[in-house]
Structure formats: structure tokens, C-alpha cells
Scaffold this active site. Structure first.
Site, PDB file in Angstrom:
ATOM      1  N   GLY A 111       6.177  10.987   2.213  1.00 30.35           N
ATOM      2  CA  GLY A 111       7.262  11.919   1.925  1.00 30.35           C
ATOM      3  C   GLY A 111       6.989  13.357   2.332  1.00 30.35           C
ATOM      4  CB  SER A 140       5.793  11.168   7.280  1.00 30.84           C
ATOM      5  OG  SER A 140       5.776  11.825   6.024  1.00 30.84           O
ATOM      6  CD  GLU A 151       2.996   3.278   2.035  1.00 28.43           C
ATOM      7  OE1 GLU A 151       3.960   3.350   2.787  1.00 28.43           O
ATOM      8  OE2 GLU A 151       3.088   3.355   0.800  1.00 28.43           O
TER       9      GLU A 151
HETATM   10  P1  PGA Z   1       7.961   8.026   3.472  1.00 33.76           P
HETATM   11  O1  PGA Z   1       7.503   6.956   2.375  1.00 33.76           O
HETATM   12  O2  PGA Z   1       8.301   7.249   4.725  1.00 33.76           O
HETATM   13  O3  PGA Z   1       9.156   8.690   2.877  1.00 33.76           O
HETATM   14  O4  PGA Z   1       6.821   8.950   3.705  1.00 33.76           O
HETATM   15  C1  PGA Z   1       6.697   5.865   2.723  1.00 33.76           C
HETATM   16  C2  PGA Z   1       6.336   5.081   1.494  1.00 33.76           C
HETATM   17  O5  PGA Z   1       6.046   5.678   0.454  1.00 33.76           O
HETATM   18  O6  PGA Z   1       6.334   3.842   1.519  1.00 33.76           O
END
Ligand code: PGA
Length: 221
Positions: A152, A183, A146
Site C-alpha cells: 500500500g 504495490s 510481501e
Molecule cells: P497493495 O497490497 O497492492 O495495495 O500494496 C498488496 C497486499 O497487501 O496484498
């Protein structure tokens, strides 16, 4: 088909009433999906019991995950949930999410203790790392790449780069599966799971809406 894991992460969202509405809507939108896909829903501790009950009552094809676990066993640790307590309700747990590293000061040392506790209790771990240099404790089978900037932000990594980083994570560790998170949406999920080294996704924002999450699962097939 290779086994795929789709793990929704509600983070610090939803009351009991919100969760009950989500589950009902999800039940109405989720079609059948093939058995090579495992859908995990990682909810706050306050919702584990309620969601577990509704998964059973609605016969939903999902397994339950927590988002955190104590690095300590049962004992005098006010405000903590031990791995044994978490295992009572959940099958999976997220450890090492970047939000916990950054906002709660969780170090590699603390995270290694959490892994040890979770393993001992029989929890399946999703261990999050922001890159291919971060150490993954021994005994972790499932990791998630990640990149912090993609979480986000609405700006996902490219599937080609995610595939490259994940291949490097696999080469440098003993993990069996690595997911991509940051995302992920119903619109881009197919590009990620279509890459040879990527074994699934970890959507946060896109798991909050039951229709969007159901679409995301459908598009991953
Ligand atoms: P997101 O979060 O899909 O809202 O970017 C992913 C995560 O933090 O696991």
C-alpha cells in the site's frame, strides 16, 4: 510459458452495489487471456455469494478466493467462518497476510491451524510471508512474498530483489509457486512475472479498480 497466478485482494472494501459495478465494468474491459494465467479474486466474506453468482452469469474467467478462514472447525465460534463454510463459496483463501498478523495478532501457531483447516476443506491456499525467514506450514503449495514496507506504499520492491527472496523461499520450503505482493500495478507487473522465480502477483490497491485490474492482467502476458 510457466503458470502464473494473479490474485486480486480487495481487503476490507466494497459494498454489494460496489462489487456489482466492479464486475460489470471488469466484464467490459477484460479481453481473453491465455490459459497459463489463473486470475483469483479475493473478496470479503459478505461478497462471496454475490461475486460467485456474477462470475457464473457473466462467464468471467476468474476464480473466487476468500481473505481469511477460521482456525477452528464448524462449531460454537461466534463471528468465525469455518473452512467448510468458506469452501462452500470459494476455491482459494489468503492466509497469513501481514495485516492479519499485525492488526489481529495472528501468530504462526494460529496460522498453522488455519492452514490445516483450509487444506482439510480442499481450499487452495495463498500463504503470505514478509521475508524468506518466516516459517511456511507444511502442505502449502502457493506462497506470497510481501515485504511489509511495500504494501500500500506505492513503492514496490525491485523485481530483482523479489526474485532473489522468492528463490530463497522456494529453496527453504516445499511450496511450488511463490507470488510477489506489494504495490504491484499494471505498469510494473511485467517486470515481476518476467523474473524466473516469480510465479505471479498479489495486487491489493490495483485490484479495486476494474479497468486497472484488467490492464494489469493484460500486461502480465
Ligand atoms: P497493495 O497490497 O497492492 O495495495 O500494496 C498488496 C497486499 O497487501 O496484498
Amino acid at each position: 510459458m510457466k503458470p502464473l497466478v494473479i490474485a486480486g485482494n480487495w481487503k476490507s472494501n466494497k459494498t454489494t452495489a460496489d462489487a456489482l459495478r466492479w464486475l460489470q465494468d471488469f466484464k467490459n474491459h477484460i479481453g481473453s487471456f491465455p490459459s497459463y494465467i489463473t486470475v483469483v479474486l479475493c473478496v470479503p466474506f459478505t461478497l462471496l455469494y454475490t461475486v460467485k453468482e456474477k462470475i457464473r452469469v457473466y462467464s468471467l474467467p476468474i476464480v473466487l478466493g476468500a481473505q481469511n478462514v477460521s482456525p477452528f472447525p464448524d462449531g460454537a465460534e461466534t463471528g468465525e467462518e469455518s473452512a467448510r463454510m468458506v469452501r462452500d463459496l470459494a476455491d482459494w483463501v489468503i492466509i497469513g497476510h501481514s495485516e492479519r498478523r499485525k492488526n489481529f495478532g495472528e501468530t504462526d501457531e494460529v496460522l498453522a491451524k488455519k492452514v490445516e483447516q483450509a487444506k482439510g476443506a480442499g481450499l487452495q491456499i495463498i500463504y503470505c510471508v514478509p521475508d524468506d525467514h518466516t516459517r511456511i506450514p507444511y502442505g502449502v503449495d502457493v506462497a506470497a512474498y510481501e515485504p511489509v514496507w511495500a504494501i500500500g506504499s506505492g513503492e514496490a520492491d525491485t523485481s530483482a530483489n523479489a526474485n532473489m527472496v522468492i528463490a530463497a523461499i522456494k529453496a527453504a520450503s516445499q511450496v511450488k509457486q511463490v507470488l510477489y505482493g506489494g504495490s504491484v500495478t499494471a505498469a510494473n507487473v511485467a517486470s515481476f512475472v518476467g523474473e524466473p522465480s516469480i510465479d505471479g502477483v498479489l495486487p491489493g490497491g490495483a485490484s479495486l479498480d476494474p479497468e486497472k485490474f484488467a490492464d494489469l492482467i493484460t500486461n502480465a502476458r
